[in-house]
Scaffold this active site. Sequence first.
Site, short mmCIF file in Angstrom:
data_model
loop_
_atom_site.label_atom_id
_atom_site.label_comp_id
_atom_site.label_asym_id
_atom_site.label_seq_id
_atom_site.Cartn_x
_atom_site.Cartn_y
_atom_site.Cartn_z
N SER A 56 18.55 50.81 12.81
CA SER A 56 17.59 50.34 13.80
C SER A 56 16.40 51.29 13.95
CB SER A 56 18.32 50.12 15.12
OG SER A 56 17.65 49.13 15.84
N LYS B 198 14.08 52.81 10.78
CA LYS B 198 12.63 52.98 10.62
C LYS B 198 12.36 54.42 10.16
CE LYS B 198 12.22 50.37 15.03
NZ LYS B 198 12.44 48.98 14.80
N TRP C 67 16.13 39.42 16.45
CA TRP C 67 15.10 40.33 17.00
C TRP C 67 14.50 41.18 15.88
CZ3 TRP C 67 12.13 40.96 20.99
CH2 TRP C 67 11.71 42.21 21.42
N HIS D 199 23.70 43.16 15.79
CA HIS D 199 22.94 44.36 15.51
C HIS D 199 23.84 45.60 15.67
CE1 HIS D 199 19.16 46.62 15.54
NE2 HIS D 199 19.57 47.29 16.60
C1 GCU Z 1 15.10 47.92 20.37
C2 GCU Z 1 13.78 47.89 19.64
C3 GCU Z 1 13.97 47.82 18.12
C4 GCU Z 1 14.93 48.88 17.68
C5 GCU Z 1 16.21 48.78 18.46
C6 GCU Z 1 17.23 49.85 18.16
O1 GCU Z 1 15.71 46.66 20.29
O2 GCU Z 1 13.03 46.81 20.10
O3 GCU Z 1 12.75 47.99 17.46
O4 GCU Z 1 15.14 48.80 16.30
O5 GCU Z 1 15.92 48.89 19.84
O6 GCU Z 1 16.87 50.97 17.83
O7 GCU Z 1 18.41 49.52 18.31
#
Ligand code: GCU
Length: 420
Positions: free
Chosen positions: A259, A263, A350, A400
């Site tokens: 997540s 990135k 998402w 997720h």
């Molecule tokens: C939030 C955010 C995402 C990210 C996520 C995470 O949902 O909007 O961009 O990837 O957190 O880190 O679990």
Amino acid sequence: MNKVMIRRSFLFCFMCMPLLAFAQSKREVNYDESNIPAYVLPDVLRCEDGRRVTTAKEWEKRRRPELLKMLSEQEYGVTPRGKVKTSYEVLTERPLALGGKATMREVMMTFGVGVNEVKALMAVYVPNQRKGRVPVFIAYNFQGNRYVTGDTTLLPSPHMLRPLHPHDNLPGWRTAIEPFPVENIIDRGYALVTLLYEDICPDYPEGASRSVASLFPAEESGTAWQAIGAWAWGSSRVADWVCRQPWVNRKQLIVIGHSRQGKAALWAGAQDERFQVVISNNSGCGGAALSKRQFGETVGIINGSFPHWFCRNFRNYNDKEQNLPFDQHELVALVAPRHAYVASASEDRWADQKGEYLAAYYASPVWALYGMNGPSSAEMPPVGQQVMTDIGYHMRPGKHSLAPYDWQRYMDFCDKVFGR
Ligand code: GCU
């Protein structure tokens, strides 16, 4: 209301402001493929002057540096070139951890000196049964080394000892993952280094003063790095230490992140060519997902909720994705000719699963320059079917998370890449 109460409620509202922005930003999300605006993806091989690179050499000399510069200046911020004093101290060593299968060490990294120092604690597991040097997964965790390894006797991560911040209690702010299958990772002959990501940079807008970024000269420009840049930098400092260890195969470094850390793992892998496999697990917007699709989380939403992640220039594209001179397939492409792996989860709209897959697909022309392959079709593979080209992909059934299922797929992929 007396004065103290007024002051308290004012303070409370002030502290909650980012939280409210976070909650509001989750509105008006597009989950309908038919509402995706028409968009044109930049050709990963076309240079800014309009010429198209056709060889691996040209890619490395011209297009790759150009893209790195663009992503630094427009999305993640420029990583400072300077060095900070860094020391590594082994605090614990247990040669017979996990029932004798692994040697476990806790190693404290200290960046900077004196009042400004920042500390981050690594938990390191190395298989005892091994012939020669081993590959290693470098993975940030979100809940501390104790939680993610299941070993409650581990030392607390330095960030855990800090006072709670309002964001810590905000539902949905902290991302959650399942504990890592440490024993299984060891059984399969891999080493693991994990650390709490907030040791490197706390995950809230006011966290900058405790971030490793505070050890570099202050920068106020639109290209100044923020949290994702700092986390990526931190992975490279872990790699510095790992590369000096007698047990590691330096050609088999794997950076993996889930997540927001997916990135950061991509950004680390784009910049630091020591990472031979770069794994983005459910990284979504600002990770592997194509921004121009505007499906699920968008650039405007992410910059509104997490103003401390990307450089300020990235905000110029809030609700203006059509103006982005790049897209996320070009981030994935920067990993070539090493190996990238993008993974999604079937319920994680998402993060825009299709956008994540397409980024892997549209990055493939760069691997082709090296006679290598990415996914061959723009059609997504069915849930649970693994793509094992030079770029890996799978969509796990479920939510997720970074689950044991994902770890198995990643180890299968690394076994293949490393010829194990
Ligand atoms: C939030 C955010 C995402 C990210 C996520 C995470 O949902 O909007 O961009 O990837 O957190 O880190 O679990």
